[in-house]
Design a protein around this motif. Structure first.
Motif, short mmCIF file in Angstrom:
data_model
loop_
_atom_site.label_atom_id
_atom_site.label_comp_id
_atom_site.label_asym_id
_atom_site.label_seq_id
_atom_site.Cartn_x
_atom_site.Cartn_y
_atom_site.Cartn_z
N ASP A 39 -2.56 -0.61 5.38
CA ASP A 39 -1.61 -0.66 6.52
C ASP A 39 -1.08 0.72 6.86
O ASP A 39 -0.74 1.00 8.02
CB ASP A 39 -0.44 -1.59 6.18
CG ASP A 39 -0.87 -3.06 6.10
OD1 ASP A 39 -1.94 -3.37 6.67
OD2 ASP A 39 -0.16 -3.86 5.47
N ASN A 80 -3.17 3.74 9.52
CA ASN A 80 -3.19 3.79 11.00
C ASN A 80 -4.63 3.79 11.53
O ASN A 80 -5.10 4.77 12.13
CB ASN A 80 -2.45 5.04 11.51
CG ASN A 80 -0.97 5.02 11.13
OD1 ASN A 80 -0.33 3.97 11.19
ND2 ASN A 80 -0.45 6.16 10.72
N SER A 118 -8.70 -6.31 8.56
CA SER A 118 -8.73 -5.60 7.27
C SER A 118 -8.31 -6.55 6.16
O SER A 118 -7.65 -7.57 6.41
CB SER A 118 -7.79 -4.39 7.31
OG SER A 118 -8.24 -3.47 8.27
N LYS A 143 -3.37 -3.60 0.16
CA LYS A 143 -3.04 -3.96 1.55
C LYS A 143 -2.03 -2.97 2.13
O LYS A 143 -2.12 -2.57 3.29
CB LYS A 143 -2.47 -5.38 1.61
CG LYS A 143 -3.52 -6.47 1.45
CD LYS A 143 -2.89 -7.85 1.47
CE LYS A 143 -3.94 -8.93 1.27
NZ LYS A 143 -3.34 -10.29 1.19
N GLU A 144 -1.08 -2.58 1.30
CA GLU A 144 -0.07 -1.62 1.74
C GLU A 144 -0.70 -0.26 2.07
O GLU A 144 -0.35 0.38 3.07
CB GLU A 144 0.99 -1.45 0.64
CG GLU A 144 2.20 -0.61 1.06
CD GLU A 144 3.22 -0.48 -0.06
OE1 GLU A 144 3.97 0.53 -0.03
OE2 GLU A 144 3.26 -1.35 -0.95
#
Length: 479
Positions: free
Chosen positions: A158, A161, A138, A154-155
């Motif tokens: 993440d 899931n 990703s 990005k957070e």
């Protein structure tokens, strides 16, 4: 953004900035686009020399699937076979066999005599994400340069899931979007992939299991960003569809989609886009300084020649060369996008003796290509004034769907002149008159252009042949 629709037949999309056409796309309904489509296919044969398989996925020509585009889940290792040290991919003949079924996606449209380029690493583009199947990496689009926004996206990724074997790439349209909006887009793509898998289980082989959206829907999904201030559409039904989508994506800009209803002038004429669109099909493009660029596509590469306008003396030559070359660099980058020219491109700039001028032109070219959606690699200007550019072909060329080889020259761009054609015709008449039992009078049928040339320029020669063989030679026009 401008969208022109001929219901049931054709759709055109133009993205323009300050009256300058940046992108142009055409889709004809009888030439259905296949790029992005997912098919259930079967291996027709495996070629060990190419290390590739040819896949029957229901098209006229089999698709081409390289070993590096095959997911390991399809490998069926022969007993006793193992990868050697340092070997990245197995030998294709050891892991695949004819008759084996697989899900493939069209990465490149068929061109000429070449079949489509396929991959088993599937991807589903959404509004904010690209959903990758078979690749669990990703990330964030390289076009998003703000480090804080990259970290935020990005957070969000993440925290989703993701299932094993699935990756997400954040698109530029995701910039500034809330976590709720981003999550909604991911869930939609996840549901879509579940439906595709379910359909593929029961689908016959070969068959289509997922079709990409039409041009208008793709344009809105891929090109409608916060930078677009207005969308003009000349079809009421399409306009309503885009309004609905734009209302969800940009709730504060409800009035951005506008219906064009003027029947006196076309959408292109109203916004002065017609001439620029016509220029896409021209061999030559005129530059503001009076210079011109000449584009000649060949089988191996595309050659672009830069020609200067009128210059006033040797003292101003270097200044003129720099000005013309900088204009040409901008124009060439624009034409590469508009024509979707891919592969190797060689640009012959006007000779510049000052190395600083060469670096300036290189900088202009690189900056002009930054907005290109295709991947590009720009080389330096050589001692001979040549620049090499390699560009990814996106398969959206208006030229490919709206042009065909000339029936007269068969695509070569030249033909035999009328003198040569007339002499060939006389040679053929001479041969036929010498045959025993030649019909009287002798009638030679040919095109109207050749017939007129023969009668106007070769009448005496025809009469001479008639006297020699005691026959009457007549020229007839083919219907």
């Amino acid at each position: 953004m401008f969208i022109s629709v001929l219901p049931g037949e054709q759709m055109e999309v133009v993205v323009a900035e300050e009256g300058k056409v940046l992108e142009y796309y055409v889709e004809m309904h009888h030439l259905a686009r296949t790029k992005g489509n997912i098919y259930k296919g079967v291996i027709h044969n495996v070629d060990p020399n190419l290390q590739a398989a040819f896949i029957n996925y229901g098209a006229e020509r089999n698709g081409f699937l390289q070993i590096d585009e095959i997911h390991p889940e399809y490998f069926q290792y022969q007993p006793g076979y193992a990868l050697k040290k340092g070997q990245r991919y197995p030998l294709i003949q050891k892991v695949l066999k004819p008759g084996q079924e697989m899900l493939v996606q069209v990465v490149k449209e068929p061109t000429g005599k070449k079949g489509a380029f396929l991959s088993t690493y599937l991807s589903l583009p959404g509004r904010h994400f690209v959903f990758s199947i078979g690749n669990d990496q990703s990330g964030v689009s390289r076009k998003i340069e703000d480090e804080k926004e990259r970290a935020r996206l990005k957070e969000v990724i993440d925290g989703l899931n993701l299932p094993e074997g699935v990756g997400l790439i954040a698109r530029t349209a995701g910039v500034g979007q809330s976590k709720t909006e981003l999550t909604r887009d991911y869930k939609y793509l996840n549901r879509l992939w579940a439906e595709i898998r379910k359909k593929a289980q029961d689908a016959p082989t070969p068959s289509l299991v997922y079709a990409e959206l039409d041009l208008a829907s793709r344009a809105v999904r891929d090109y409608l960003t916060a930078d677009v201030s207005e969308v003009w559409v000349d079809d009421a039904e399409t306009s309503e569809r885009i309004k609905e989508y734009a209302g969800l994506a940009f709730p504060r800009s409800a009035g951005m989609v506008k219906l064009y209803t003027d029947t006196e002038r076309s959408l292109w004429e109203r916004f002065n886009l017609a001439r620029q669109i016509e220029q896409i099909y021209a061999r030559e493009v005129i530059l503001p300084s009076g210079g011109r660029i000449v584009i000649d596509p060949t089988e191996a590469l595309t050659a672009v020649d830069i020609n200067s306008g009128k210059i006033g003396g040797a003292g101003t030559f270097q200044k003129m060369a720099l000005t013309t070359n900088m204009e040409a660099a901008e124009a060439v980058a624009q034409q590469l996008r508009l024509r979707d020219i891919g592969g190797q491109i060689v640009i012959d700039f006007i000779e510049m003796k000052d190395p600083k001028h060469c670096r300036e032109v290189e900088k202009v070219m690189k900056n002009a290509l930054k907005t290109d959606r295709a991947r590009t690699d720009v080389g330096r200007i050589s001692a001979f004034g040549l620049m090499e550019v390699v560009r990814q072909r996106l398969g959206s060329s208006a030229l490919s769907v709206s042009t065909e080889p000339c029936p007269c020259c068969e695509g070569s761009g030249i033909r035999r002149n009328m003198e040569w054609q007339s002499l060939s015709a006389i040679k053929e008449i001479y041969r036929l008159l010498r045959r025993p039992n030649c019909p009287q009078p002798f009638v030679y049928a040919c095109t109207k252009e050749l017939a007129l040339y023969l009668l106007n320029h070769k009448r005496e020669k025809l009469a001479e042949l008639g006297r020699r063989f005691d026959n009457e030679v007549r020229v007839d026009i083919l219907e």
